[in-house]
Design a protein around this motif. Sequence first.
Motif, PDB file in Angstrom:
ATOM      1  N   ASP A 268       0.773  -1.226  -0.047  1.00  7.35           N
ATOM      2  CA  ASP A 268      -0.021  -0.260   0.164  1.00  7.35           C
ATOM      3  C   ASP A 268       0.741   1.391   0.032  1.00  7.35           C
ATOM      4  O   ASP A 268       0.689   1.913  -0.656  1.00  7.35           O
ATOM      5  N   ILE A 269       1.903   1.319   0.775  1.00 11.85           N
ATOM      6  CA  ILE A 269       2.787   2.429   1.056  1.00 11.85           C
ATOM      7  C   ILE A 269       4.130   2.267   0.716  1.00 11.85           C
ATOM      8  O   ILE A 269       4.691   1.227   1.017  1.00 11.85           O
ATOM      9  N   LEU A 270       4.859   3.124  -0.150  1.00  9.65           N
ATOM     10  CA  LEU A 270       6.190   3.296  -0.362  1.00  9.65           C
ATOM     11  C   LEU A 270       6.632   4.372   0.739  1.00  9.65           C
ATOM     12  O   LEU A 270       6.212   5.637   0.733  1.00  9.65           O
ATOM     13  N   LEU A 271       7.395   4.128   1.734  1.00  9.13           N
ATOM     14  CA  LEU A 271       7.869   4.985   2.681  1.00  9.13           C
ATOM     15  C   LEU A 271       9.450   5.555   2.309  1.00  9.13           C
ATOM     16  O   LEU A 271      10.156   4.679   1.867  1.00  9.13           O
ATOM     17  N   ILE A 272       9.116   6.796   2.146  1.00 12.60           N
ATOM     18  CA  ILE A 272      10.370   7.469   1.849  1.00 12.60           C
ATOM     19  C   ILE A 272      10.998   8.405   2.906  1.00 12.60           C
ATOM     20  O   ILE A 272      10.468   9.274   3.577  1.00 12.60           O
ATOM     21  N   HIS A 273      12.264   8.104   3.283  1.00 10.89           N
ATOM     22  CA  HIS A 273      12.975   9.054   4.471  1.00 10.89           C
ATOM     23  C   HIS A 273      13.841  10.018   3.656  1.00 10.89           C
ATOM     24  O   HIS A 273      14.287   9.761   2.391  1.00 10.89           O
ATOM     25  N   ASN A 274      14.249  10.970   4.558  1.00 10.19           N
ATOM     26  CA  ASN A 274      15.551  11.834   3.942  1.00 10.19           C
ATOM     27  C   ASN A 274      16.715  10.862   4.211  1.00 10.19           C
ATOM     28  O   ASN A 274      16.927  10.212   5.397  1.00 10.19           O
ATOM     29  N   TRP A 299       3.469  -1.825   3.784  1.00 10.02           N
ATOM     30  CA  TRP A 299       4.400  -0.812   3.363  1.00 10.02           C
ATOM     31  C   TRP A 299       5.795  -1.406   2.913  1.00 10.02           C
ATOM     32  O   TRP A 299       5.939  -2.598   3.073  1.00 10.02           O
ATOM     33  N   THR A 300       6.580  -0.590   2.158  1.00 10.57           N
ATOM     34  CA  THR A 300       7.798  -1.198   2.009  1.00 10.57           C
ATOM     35  C   THR A 300       8.673   0.138   1.716  1.00 10.57           C
ATOM     36  O   THR A 300       8.320   1.236   1.652  1.00 10.57           O
TER      37      THR A 300
END
Length: 536
Positions: A268-274, A299-300
């Motif tokens: 469902d989610i693509l988690l993007i960090h700094n 998520w991934t």
Amino acid sequence: MNNGVKINDISKPVEQLLRLRLEDLMPLPPPFDKEPEPPIEGEPKPEWREEYFTDLDGYVAIDLPIKPKSEEEGRRFVERFLDGLRKLTSDEDNWTFKEQFMLSIEYCAKCQTCNDACHFYQASGKKEIYRPTYKSEVLRRIYKKYLTPSGKIFGNFVSGEVDLNWRTVGRLAELAYRCTFCRRCAQTCPIGVDNGVINRELRKIFAQEMGIAPKAFHDQGTVKQLKTGSSTGLTPDGFKDMIEFIQEDFEEKLDMKIDMPIDEKGADILLIHNAGEFLSWPENIAAFAILFNEADLSWTMSSDPIGYDGVNYGAFCDDVQLARIVIKHIEAARKLDVNKIVIAECGHAHKVLTVIADRILFDDLNIPRENWLPIMWDAVRKGKFNFDPDKNQFPVTLQDPCNLVRLSGITQPQRNIIKAICPQFREMEPHGVKNYCCGGGSGFAIMSSMNYPEWRKKISVRLKVKQVLDAFQDSISPDINKYACFPCSNCKGGIRDGIEHYGLWEKCRITYGGLVELMVNAMVDIEEPFIEWEVH
């Protein structure tokens, strides 16, 4: 010259318009009523004056040898600047912020209401060159005198006196990096003039038209990111190794299994960090994984460099680079067939992907993009976590990242969460949409050229250090651990500068970190403390 600097002084052939003195700066609260702070040592080296623009305040933000060496070089320098300014007024060339820029250039009432809204102006002891309207008025006069029909005929009678020479342009280049675009001045203005947008567009002239920008977020930031995929230069294999290291390290510390999915298609989610979190604050990466798993989210993360690195330093000076990086973020999400992108603790990444990107993304590129805070508050509200607030029984205060709060309106989720898990929470004053910038925004947190770090520490982060100290005055003793919650990578970079420079850990026992770390620290099922005070 000091407080008496006037608008037309920006063109004059003096060695330096302003020299900062420690005794002029805004006072800091206890313990600095008795404790001496580090002195100012930032006098530029003589050889720098030959190559760089040190004649504003002695500090060098733009680490490029751009000072003209001849009359002809100076003439071309000015012409290129005017060409760039002309493009800012064009619908075709300035498709992002032309309307806001032109309204702000045309309609300032010169009431100076915005001055005290600026953390730089206040921190410096109210030095003229740092007030929000100083550089805006210089640019306004240049525009009216050289680019409007009436100005070309009547000159200074229309615009006010400013000579356009290479010194004017060079000092404007440095002045563009004495503002973080926090836009607190715009919020204060009775007619909505946005000096933050003017400053951002001023940077754009230098970056897009003249190739002039600090190396930290141009050569070593956006250029590297567009070439390699990440502003850090980290490869996909290096990223996977780093995630494996973070996973194993925190599984051992916490004695629990932590699932950190990578490249899972159809999540469902693509988690993007700094990307800075992976290098400087790996505990933030681990905390997000623990919370997302506990909340039972699908998520991934992506091993595509542009897919794990939410940094977009084009936001600070270059629309073309900004747009190219945004599209690459979307392509990484589409490759994994996720339903939406969620941005972790990074204010500028949130602003770019959720607000500015709406001007870029159309049709199938316009996939949903969200901030993590409303999602996580919803999980807390629904009882997805078993918290024991007594595990966070220490004084806590909260920074409001400008790009989340004032610029995007996310004010309550973080407060709702922190009030649920931190019994000794207290607000900074002012807070919410009236907050002051951390001092690390618009790229400042990573700019380390020459003597510029001293300017950041003495001026840029000074008011935020004061706010943190004020919030903890009832427990300022070094015998009491205190936590400054800064849920944004650039904000953390800013307060890190302040804590190190002023010795806030040693003198006051103040440390810093994100919100997710406080959440994991409060979880009943995690027996070991997640926040490690002794390794600050």
